[in-house]
Motif scaffolding. Structure first.
Motif, PDB file in Angstrom:
ATOM      1  N   VAL A 285       4.751   6.706   1.506  1.00  0.00           N
ATOM      2  CA  VAL A 285       4.667   6.142   2.852  1.00  0.00           C
ATOM      3  C   VAL A 285       4.373   7.219   3.899  1.00  0.00           C
ATOM      4  N   CYS A 286       5.171   8.281   3.919  1.00  0.00           N
ATOM      5  CA  CYS A 286       4.933   9.339   4.929  1.00  0.00           C
ATOM      6  C   CYS A 286       4.039  10.448   4.397  1.00  0.00           C
ATOM      7  N   HIS A 287       3.711  10.415   3.100  1.00  0.00           N
ATOM      8  CA  HIS A 287       2.834  11.403   2.463  1.00  0.00           C
ATOM      9  C   HIS A 287       3.368  12.830   2.633  1.00  0.00           C
ATOM     10  N   GLY A 288       4.707  12.935   2.626  1.00  0.00           N
ATOM     11  CA  GLY A 288       5.325  14.246   2.686  1.00  0.00           C
ATOM     12  C   GLY A 288       5.646  14.748   4.078  1.00  0.00           C
ATOM     13  N   SER A 289       5.261  14.020   5.096  1.00  0.00           N
ATOM     14  CA  SER A 289       5.491  14.499   6.469  1.00  0.00           C
ATOM     15  C   SER A 289       6.929  14.284   6.928  1.00  0.00           C
ATOM     16  N   GLN A 290       7.694  13.472   6.227  1.00  0.00           N
ATOM     17  CA  GLN A 290       9.117  13.201   6.478  1.00  0.00           C
ATOM     18  C   GLN A 290       9.353  12.247   7.650  1.00  0.00           C
ATOM     19  N   ASN A 291       8.426  12.163   8.579  1.00  0.00           N
ATOM     20  CA  ASN A 291       8.581  11.305   9.755  1.00  0.00           C
ATOM     21  C   ASN A 291       7.413  10.338   9.881  1.00  0.00           C
ATOM     22  N   LEU A 292       7.685   9.212  10.509  1.00  0.00           N
ATOM     23  CA  LEU A 292       6.652   8.203  10.757  1.00  0.00           C
ATOM     24  C   LEU A 292       6.574   7.895  12.241  1.00  0.00           C
ATOM     25  N   MET A 293       5.359   7.653  12.702  1.00  0.00           N
ATOM     26  CA  MET A 293       5.196   7.169  14.067  1.00  0.00           C
ATOM     27  C   MET A 293       4.937   5.671  14.000  1.00  0.00           C
ATOM     28  N   HIS A 294       5.835   4.900  14.597  1.00  0.00           N
ATOM     29  CA  HIS A 294       5.716   3.450  14.642  1.00  0.00           C
ATOM     30  C   HIS A 294       5.064   3.038  15.960  1.00  0.00           C
ATOM     31  N   PHE A 295       4.308   1.944  15.920  1.00  0.00           N
ATOM     32  CA  PHE A 295       3.662   1.430  17.127  1.00  0.00           C
ATOM     33  C   PHE A 295       3.325  -0.034  16.926  1.00  0.00           C
ATOM     34  N   ILE A 296       3.146  -0.732  18.020  1.00  0.00           N
ATOM     35  CA  ILE A 296       2.736  -2.132  17.946  1.00  0.00           C
ATOM     36  C   ILE A 296       1.218  -2.190  17.959  1.00  0.00           C
ATOM     37  N   GLN A 297       0.685  -2.881  16.977  1.00  0.00           N
ATOM     38  CA  GLN A 297      -0.767  -3.071  16.906  1.00  0.00           C
ATOM     39  C   GLN A 297      -1.122  -4.495  17.295  1.00  0.00           C
ATOM     40  N   LEU A 298      -2.037  -4.594  18.224  1.00  0.00           N
ATOM     41  CA  LEU A 298      -2.492  -5.893  18.713  1.00  0.00           C
ATOM     42  C   LEU A 298      -3.800  -6.243  17.993  1.00  0.00           C
TER      43      LEU A 298
END
Length: 365
Positions: free
Chosen positions: A233-246
């Motif tokens: 899911v994060c491909h090793g980056s450890q963090n995810l940026m969540h956002f609303i997609q319209l």
């Protein structure tokens, strides 16, 4: 060191098992004006600031038109072209037939187009690698129908995906819990798996197993013996940026109607040909046709306009409507060949042919 010790050395209890691929319930905060969830949620538009009213002096009546006719040469050429597309048909009857009558038939096609825009929202995420985060610190997210989007040409279908301004934020990856990697599910984090050839015994047919070298276990091919895999899911980056997609969808919704007054001719044939559009009426909202010689067209115009208004204004915004009346050419050709009477239809501007019976067919040897 025996096999059991090797497994214990490979196992790392700090590497978590795989979590859910999607954020669990309650993981993300609600944003005012947007529905939560991991699927597209329809966003119903606010009522328009005004309701367009019919122009009292606007004339929606249509003129009388002359029914087109085809000549014998055109009718014969159309039949010959049709026969050529049927490999079992002989062209001899088409070349030598004698026309008895070419009867033009009046066929009107009414079309209503309603160009509407719908919007839906869903939470999305991407690996966070230090890119800019347009979050609520820059202000509140605009309402879904106030998010600016590039509009396509009128009556053109299109789907556009837009990130809602100020809806982004960063969280630890929910699948690996911020570790960047997850325990391999194939070997349960041990890096090795039981040999399937000797079933872990080290011997097969009273001989040392050639597949595992007698060890009874083999390196896990999924994680290459590491016991873990990079988080998918994060491909090793450890963090995810969540956002609303319209998701903004523009669709031209079309309804066609042709009066069924020719029982020997299948109306579905008209779907693949064009006609002569002698009446075109376009506006934000169109109004029922009046005064047309064929009353059924007037009735259908009113019914379809009411249906479109009810159906598409409740789930989206109607941007434009267009109603058209076409005169679709249709000629019934009567002819004789070898003393017998036959008939066929020539239809559409393309001069397509439909016939349910043809004088003869080639003999297949």
């Amino acid at each position: 060191m025996d096999e059991k010790d090797e497994d214990l050395d490979a196992f790392d209890p700090n590497i978590p098992e795989e979590g859910p691929s999607a954020p669990p319930p309650g993981w993300l905060d609600d944003v005012h004006g947007y529905k939560g969830g991991d699927g597209d949620n329809p966003l119903y538009p606010p009522p328009p600031a005004y309701t367009p009213q019919p122009e009292l002096d606007r004339n929606t009546s249509v003129p009388n038109v002359r029914v087109p006719t085809v000549s014998e040469d055109v009718a014969r050429d159309a039949l010959l072209k049709f026969v050529e597309s049927k490999w079992t048909y002989s062209s001899k009857p088409a070349r030598n037939l004698t026309f008895k009558d070419l009867k033009p038939i009046t066929v009107y096609r009414y079309r209503l187009e309603t160009y509407a825009e719908t919007r839906a929202s869903a939470w999305e995420f991407e690996s966070f690698n230090g890119q800019p985060v347009d979050g609520p610190q820059y202000g509140a997210s605009p309402p879904p129908w106030d998010v600016p989007v590039w509009k396509p040409q009128m009556f053109t279908d299109r789907v556009e995906k837009v990130r809602v301004p100020h809806s982004s934020f960063v969280k630890l990856c929910h699948k690996c819990n911020g570790c960047g990697r997850t325990r391999c599910t194939h070997c349960h984090g041990k890096g090795k798996k039981r040999c399937i050839h000797c079933h872990g015994n080290g011997r097969s047919r009273n001989k040392r197993c050639s597949s595992c070298g007698g060890r009874g276990r083999k390196r896990c091919s999924s994680c290459h013996g590491h016991g873990y895999k990079t988080c998918s899911v994060c491909h090793g980056s450890q963090n995810l940026m969540h956002f609303i997609q319209l998701t903004v969808t523009w669709k031209n919704n079309i309804s066609n109607f042709i009066p069924d007054r020719q029982p020997d001719f299948p109306d579905k044939k008209f779907e693949k040909v064009t006609g002569d559009p002698f009446f075109i009426d376009e506006n934000v909202l169109v109004y029922p046709i009046q005064g047309f010689p064929d009353q059924e067209i007037c009735d259908v115009s009113r019914r379809l306009i009411d249906e479109h208004l009810s159906r598409f204004s409740s789930t989206g915004r109607i941007l434009q409507q267009r109603q058209t009346i076409e005169l679709v050419p249709l000629t019934h050709a009567h002819y004789s060949y070898n003393g017998k009477d036959y008939g066929y239809y020539v239809y559409g501007v393309e001069n397509k042919v439909f016939t349910s019976k043809y004088p003869s067919a080639c003999t297949v040897l």
